[in-house]
Structures are given as C-alpha cells and as structure tokens.
Design a protein around this motif. Structure first.
Motif, PDB file in Angstrom:
ATOM      1  N   VAL A 117       0.852  -1.188   0.000  1.00  0.00           N
ATOM      2  CA  VAL A 117       0.000   0.000   0.000  1.00  0.00           C
ATOM      3  C   VAL A 117       0.891   1.241   0.000  1.00  0.00           C
ATOM      4  O   VAL A 117       1.830   1.328   0.801  1.00  0.00           O
ATOM      5  N   GLN A 118       0.585   2.190  -0.884  1.00  0.00           N
ATOM      6  CA  GLN A 118       1.351   3.435  -0.949  1.00  0.00           C
ATOM      7  C   GLN A 118       0.476   4.627  -0.605  1.00  0.00           C
ATOM      8  O   GLN A 118      -0.456   4.954  -1.339  1.00  0.00           O
ATOM      9  N   PRO A 119       0.747   5.306   0.526  1.00  0.00           N
ATOM     10  CA  PRO A 119       0.029   6.556   0.839  1.00  0.00           C
ATOM     11  C   PRO A 119       0.349   7.618  -0.212  1.00  0.00           C
ATOM     12  O   PRO A 119       1.409   7.596  -0.841  1.00  0.00           O
ATOM     13  N   PHE A 120      -0.584   8.539  -0.357  1.00  0.00           N
ATOM     14  CA  PHE A 120      -0.426   9.565  -1.392  1.00  0.00           C
ATOM     15  C   PHE A 120       0.136  10.855  -0.804  1.00  0.00           C
ATOM     16  O   PHE A 120      -0.329  11.343   0.231  1.00  0.00           O
ATOM     17  N   LEU A 121       1.147  11.406  -1.488  1.00  0.00           N
ATOM     18  CA  LEU A 121       1.717  12.697  -1.145  1.00  0.00           C
ATOM     19  C   LEU A 121       1.047  13.752  -2.027  1.00  0.00           C
ATOM     20  O   LEU A 121       1.147  13.693  -3.252  1.00  0.00           O
ATOM     21  N   ALA A 122       0.362  14.696  -1.395  1.00  0.00           N
ATOM     22  CA  ALA A 122      -0.355  15.746  -2.141  1.00  0.00           C
ATOM     23  C   ALA A 122       0.635  16.825  -2.558  1.00  0.00           C
ATOM     24  O   ALA A 122       0.819  17.838  -1.873  1.00  0.00           O
ATOM     25  N   PRO A 163       1.705  17.458   2.138  1.00  0.00           N
ATOM     26  CA  PRO A 163       1.257  16.520   3.174  1.00  0.00           C
ATOM     27  C   PRO A 163       1.069  15.104   2.620  1.00  0.00           C
ATOM     28  O   PRO A 163       0.728  14.913   1.445  1.00  0.00           O
ATOM     29  N   ILE A 164       1.292  14.125   3.496  1.00  0.00           N
ATOM     30  CA  ILE A 164       1.105  12.706   3.143  1.00  0.00           C
ATOM     31  C   ILE A 164      -0.094  12.188   3.937  1.00  0.00           C
ATOM     32  O   ILE A 164      -0.058  12.151   5.177  1.00  0.00           O
ATOM     33  N   TYR A 165      -1.125  11.760   3.241  1.00  0.00           N
ATOM     34  CA  TYR A 165      -2.376  11.360   3.893  1.00  0.00           C
ATOM     35  C   TYR A 165      -2.406   9.847   4.110  1.00  0.00           C
ATOM     36  O   TYR A 165      -3.189   9.117   3.496  1.00  0.00           O
ATOM     37  N   SER A 166      -1.564   9.371   4.990  1.00  0.00           N
ATOM     38  CA  SER A 166      -1.512   7.939   5.290  1.00  0.00           C
ATOM     39  C   SER A 166      -2.519   7.590   6.385  1.00  0.00           C
ATOM     40  O   SER A 166      -3.155   8.465   6.978  1.00  0.00           O
ATOM     41  N   ILE A 182      -4.766   7.220  -0.814  1.00  0.00           N
ATOM     42  CA  ILE A 182      -3.914   6.097  -1.219  1.00  0.00           C
ATOM     43  C   ILE A 182      -3.626   6.193  -2.715  1.00  0.00           C
ATOM     44  O   ILE A 182      -4.534   6.402  -3.529  1.00  0.00           O
ATOM     45  N   GLY A 183      -2.338   6.036  -3.063  1.00  0.00           N
ATOM     46  CA  GLY A 183      -1.935   6.113  -4.454  1.00  0.00           C
ATOM     47  C   GLY A 183      -1.981   4.778  -5.173  1.00  0.00           C
ATOM     48  O   GLY A 183      -2.392   4.708  -6.342  1.00  0.00           O
ATOM     49  N   GLN A 240       4.047   7.254   7.780  1.00  0.00           N
ATOM     50  CA  GLN A 240       3.570   8.419   7.027  1.00  0.00           C
ATOM     51  C   GLN A 240       4.658   8.805   6.029  1.00  0.00           C
ATOM     52  O   GLN A 240       5.305   9.848   6.141  1.00  0.00           O
ATOM     53  N   GLU A 241       4.816   7.939   5.037  1.00  0.00           N
ATOM     54  CA  GLU A 241       5.851   8.107   4.033  1.00  0.00           C
ATOM     55  C   GLU A 241       5.278   7.795   2.645  1.00  0.00           C
ATOM     56  O   GLU A 241       4.451   6.890   2.489  1.00  0.00           O
TER      57      GLU A 241
END
Length: 374
Positions: free
Chosen positions: A176-181, A188-191, A281-282, A240-241
């Motif tokens: 799973v890859q959190p998305f960096l806006a 910000p990273i919305y993990s 999530i990306g 949170q990366e």
C-alpha cells in the motif's frame, strides 16, 4: 517391490502413517507412491496427499468435494466406475498433490484485477478507488489517487475492496502506498495509522461468478455488507511516508472467493483548507499466485464450504508455461497435449527430481493409460 510391502507390514499402519505424514513435499509422497503397488495403495487409501495439502494450507479444509472438468463448464464423465470409492480416492490423491505443488510452482505476481468499492470517496470520480490500480501518482498529466471523505474524528476507518485475478489465489503480502499531495502547501502525506487485510467471498453465492465493481457514492455504504470474510490479518503500523509499503502476512493465505479488503485504521493528516482528517492512497498491490485456470471453485453455502474444480488440461498447460515462459501466446496451444494419468504425472515428477531441476512437462509426453485423459 517386496521390501516396500514388508516395510509397511512390519511397522504397521499407524506407524507408517506417522512416518509418511512427516513428509512436507508433495513430490516426496509421489515418489513413495511410485515405489510399489502396495505403497501406492497405502498412500492413496489413507489420503496422505490431502493431509499434506491441509497442513500446508489450512484453508483447503473448506473444500467439501472435488470435480474434474474438461473446461470451465463441462464435467468429466461421472459414470459408475468413476464414482466408485477407489476412483474418488485416486482422484483426490492426484488433485491434492498437484494443488500443493501449485502453491509453490508458479511465479509471484500482483493478483488484483479490479477495484470494487471504497467505503467513501471525497470527489467522485476524480478521486476514485480505480486510481489505486495505477502504479504512478500521475496519469494523463493529472494526479492519480483515492481520497476518503473528510472526518473530524481521526479514529474513523476506511476500507478499499478489490477483486482478485482468480477465485483461488495464494496471497503472501499486500503493498500500500500513501499519497503525497504535491499540489498542496507543505506536501502533506495522507496515510493511515495502521492497515489490516481481509479475504473472502460475496454473501450472495450467485455473485461469486461475476462480482460487480460499483463504487458510485450512493451504493458505497451498503456495498460493505455484501461480503463474507474468512480471513483477517493482524494490524500492521503504516508509516507516514510516500513509498510502496510492504506488509507480509504471517503465513501465506489461500483466498477462497477472490475478494480482498484493505482496512485503513486511523488518520494522521488534516487538510489545511478545512481542518478535517483524510486518508489518500496512491497504489495497492496483492502479491501472490492465482491458481486458475487449473483450479476454480463453486461456493455451496455462506459458511464458506465449496466445490473444488480441477481442469487437467489447464494444469498441463500451466506446467508447460511455467517451464517455457518465453513462448508466444499464439504458439501455446501445442502445449495442451498431455495425458493426465496419475502414473504419467508421477513419472514426470520423479524424472524432475532425479535431474535435481524444476518440474518439467514434456509437451510430447504420452501414456498408454488414458483412464484419466481430459
């Protein structure tokens, strides 16, 4: 071979079973069953291949019965001879031995075939769950990601539900890859705080054959009640990366039913413009091995009991392609020529073991014994 017969007779049934159940490789059981007629009968009569398969993959106990098929629709002839008790035992020996081998034979790949539904979507369809199927965070010069609706409570969870590539998949890990806006101030990273994974099948048995991928916001709330979960993983902390984070399951899991759900537990990032917590999530991957087309299932009831369908022709085809991945698709039909007799299949494994190499299917292999021809 009299020595083989004397060995089992001398030790007795209970001790022989105890020794043979210590074998952890299906090829070893096939070698044992090829020693002599009496050893073969002993292995089959005591269901040792099935016992090994259940030890390797406990989810196999959900299979109530087995059906061999010529293709995805037509079953093999089930006359009086094929329905005899011994014929059923031989079939179970053959199928469970190959199933156990299949769990380790083929290459790992991303098993997600489609996105079904998200528990919420902030801006539909621009921030759809479908975007998580893309490996890049930019597609056609636009940001590609899924976003939840905002929440004032950081404990509010979210779920992403996916359809796998087959109704039988062995899954080992989920990425799973959190998305960096990158378009917002401060990047910000919305993990999420943590993730958890569920696997199962639709409650409506008819939907196992054709799961709809309907994530329109009006349908999202009810969509979560459509599935029955037969496996739930432990919780994994999420960093949170902005990277593809790999979550390895404690043990490989056989997903029966072909549905995966990613639970996103807790929120860590607020959006500056409204002060609400979001999860974005990306990309999502499920790493494993689809077992189709050699194996498929038909659900029998909501308890998870099902019929295992085995296609010998497709199994032979898969073995050929495992050995010859470079073959072009339009040339592959030549590898369908295969006798599925148990003796021929055992000899194939024995030859492979003696060569100390991977299991090989000779496309020109044939056998005078066509009792099990597909």
């Amino acid at each position: 071979m009299e020595a083989g017969s004397d060995f089992i007779q001398y030790l007795g049934s209970d001790m022989s079973i105890k020794i043979l159940t210590s074998l952890n490789d299906p090829s070893d059981l096939v070698r044992v069953s090829a020693v002599s007629i009496s050893w073969r009968q002993f292995v089959i009569a005591n269901g040792l291949s099935k016992q090994l398969c259940v030890r390797t993959c406990p989810e196999v106990s959900s299979f109530a019965n087995i059906v061999e098929v010529k293709n995805t629709i037509e079953p093999l002839d089930n006359g009086n001879e094929d329905s005899s008790e011994w014929a059923c035992l031989e079939r179970d020996h053959r199928v469970y031995a190959f199933l156990t081998r299949s769990l380790t034979l083929f290459a790992w790949k991303d098993c997600i075939s489609d996105a079904i539904v998200a528990s919420s979507t902030d801006n539909y369809p621009q921030e759809s769950i479908k975007n998580t199927l893309e490996s890049s965070d930019r597609v056609d010069q636009r940001a590609s990601y899924w976003s939840s609706k905002g929440a004032s409570n950081p404990a509010v969870p979210e779920t992403l539900t996916y359809k796998l590539a087959a109704r039988l998949c062995m899954i080992t890990e989920v990425h799973v890859q959190p998305f960096l806006a990158y378009f917002q101030f401060g990047f910000p990273i919305y993990s999420a705080k943590a993730v958890r994974f569920r696997m199962g099948h639709p409650k409506d048995l008819m939907e196992v054959e054709n799961v709809d991928t309907d994530e329109f916001p009006a349908h999202q709330e009810s969509a979560g009640d459509k599935f029955l979960w037969t496996y739930t993983s432990p919780e994994f902390p999420m960093a949170q990366e902005n990277r593809l984070q790999k979550f390895k399951l404690p043990e490989p899991v056989l997903c029966i039913g072909g549905i995966l759900q990613v639970e996103l537990l807790g929120r860590v990032q607020t959006q500056q413009m409204d002060g609400l917590y979001y999860i974005c999530i990306g990309h999502v991957q499920a790493v494993g091995r689809p077992l189709s087309p050699a194996f498929d299932i038909k659900m029998m009831d909501e308890s998870g009991k099902c019929t295992l369908e085995y296609n010998p022709e497709a199994a032979a085809h898969c073995l050929s392609l495992a050995k010859h991945p470079e073959i072009e698709p339009n040339c592959r039909p030549q590898f369908h020529r295969f006798s599925a007799s148990i003796r021929g299949w055992e000899q194939m494994i024995l030859n492979s073991l003696l060569r100390a190499g991977p299991m090989v299917l000779d496309p020109d292999f044939d056998s005078d014994d066509d009792e099990f021809l597909a």
